[in-house]
Write a protein that holds these residues in place. Structure first.
Motif, short mmCIF file in Angstrom:
data_model
loop_
_atom_site.label_atom_id
_atom_site.label_comp_id
_atom_site.label_asym_id
_atom_site.label_seq_id
_atom_site.Cartn_x
_atom_site.Cartn_y
_atom_site.Cartn_z
N GLU A 48 2.55 -0.57 65.06
CA GLU A 48 2.37 -1.48 63.93
C GLU A 48 2.86 -2.89 64.21
OE1 GLU A 48 3.67 0.60 60.13
OE2 GLU A 48 4.65 1.79 61.69
N ALA A 49 3.64 -3.06 65.27
CA ALA A 49 4.27 -4.34 65.55
C ALA A 49 3.24 -5.45 65.67
CB ALA A 49 5.11 -4.25 66.81
N ASP A 50 3.49 -6.55 64.99
CA ASP A 50 2.63 -7.73 65.03
C ASP A 50 3.48 -8.92 64.62
OD1 ASP A 50 0.77 -9.75 64.81
OD2 ASP A 50 -0.63 -8.61 63.57
N ILE A 51 3.96 -9.65 65.60
CA ILE A 51 4.90 -10.74 65.34
C ILE A 51 4.30 -11.80 64.42
CG2 ILE A 51 4.35 -12.13 67.36
CD1 ILE A 51 7.88 -11.48 66.01
N LYS A 52 2.98 -12.00 64.48
CA LYS A 52 2.34 -12.99 63.62
C LYS A 52 2.43 -12.61 62.15
CE LYS A 52 -0.89 -14.53 67.15
NZ LYS A 52 -2.28 -14.53 67.61
N GLN A 53 2.51 -11.31 61.88
CA GLN A 53 2.65 -10.83 60.51
C GLN A 53 4.11 -10.55 60.15
OE1 GLN A 53 0.12 -7.49 59.71
NE2 GLN A 53 -1.74 -8.58 60.23
N GLY A 54 5.02 -10.88 61.06
CA GLY A 54 6.44 -10.67 60.80
C GLY A 54 6.86 -9.21 60.93
N LYS A 55 6.14 -8.43 61.73
CA LYS A 55 6.47 -7.03 61.93
C LYS A 55 6.93 -6.84 63.37
CE LYS A 55 3.19 -5.37 58.52
NZ LYS A 55 2.17 -4.37 58.21
N ILE A 56 8.17 -6.36 63.53
CA ILE A 56 8.71 -6.16 64.87
C ILE A 56 8.96 -4.67 65.11
CG2 ILE A 56 9.69 -8.46 65.10
CD1 ILE A 56 12.44 -7.25 64.42
#
Length: 158
Positions: free
Chosen positions: A112-120
Motif C-alpha cells: 500500500e505504500a505510496d509516498i505521494k499519498q502520504g502512506k509509508i
C-alpha cells in the motif's frame, strides 16, 4: 507462509484490482487471442504473441494478488482503542525538531505504500522509529544525511 499486514483500504483496493483483472481483462484478452488466431499463421502473428504475453502478465498478477489476500492480516485501526500510541494503520503527524516542518504519514503495509499519498511502509526507517511511540515523544531517524529528530505531534485512527 509470510503474513502481510494490510489496512482495510489496502485489502479493498487489491480486491477491486483482482475483480477488474478477472472480470474485465481476462475476457478481453481471450477475445483478442481468438481474433488474432483467426488472422492465420501463429508463428509470425505479432498480435497473437502480444496478447499471449499480456495474458501471462495478467495471470501472474492475479496469482500474486490472490496470494497476498490469502496471507493478509487485515487490521482495522478504527476498531482499536485510541491511546495516542503509533501502531500499524494510524496516521501520524510529525514535526522536524530543527526546522519545525511538519508532515503527515499513514503507516501501511508494503503493497500500500505510496509516498505521494502520504502512506509509508511499516518496514520503512521512519515507520520503524515511530511504531510504539506516543504523542509528544521525540524520535531519531537515521537518514542518508545523518540523524534527524522528529516530535510526534498527533496520532489519529482514521
Amino acid at each position: 507462509m509470510n503474513k502481510y499486514p494490510m489496512t482495510v483500504q489496502g485489502a479493498r483496493a487489491l480486491e477491486e484490482e483482482l475483480a477488474h483483472l478477472t472480470k474485465v481483462r481476462r475476457p478481453a484478452l481471450s477475445q483478442a487471442i481468438a481474433e488474432a488466431r483467426e488472422l492465420g499463421d501463429l508463428k509470425e502473428n505479432a498480435e497473437y504473441h502480444a496478447a499471449r504475453e499480456e495474458q501471462g502478465m495478467v495471470e501472474a498478477r492475479v496469482r500474486d494478488i490472490e496470494g497476498r489476500l490469502q496471507n493478509a492480516v487485515i487490521i482495522d485501526v478504527t476498531t482499536i482503542e485510541h491511546t495516542g500510541k503509533v501502531i500499524f494503520g494510524t496516521t501520524v503527524e510529525i514535526a522536524n525538531v530543527e526546522t519545525d516542518e511538519s508532515v503527515t504519514y499513514q503507516i501501511v503495509g508494503e503493497d500500500e505504500a505510496d509516498i505521494k499519498q502520504g502512506k509509508i511502509s511499516v518496514g520503512s526507517p521512519i515507520a520503524r522509529a515511530l511504531v510504539g511511540k506516543s504523542e509528544g515523544d521525540v524520535v531519531g531517524v537515521q537518514t542518508p544525511s545523518g540523524l534527524v529528530e522528529y516530535e510526534i505531534v498527533e496520532v489519529r485512527h482514521i
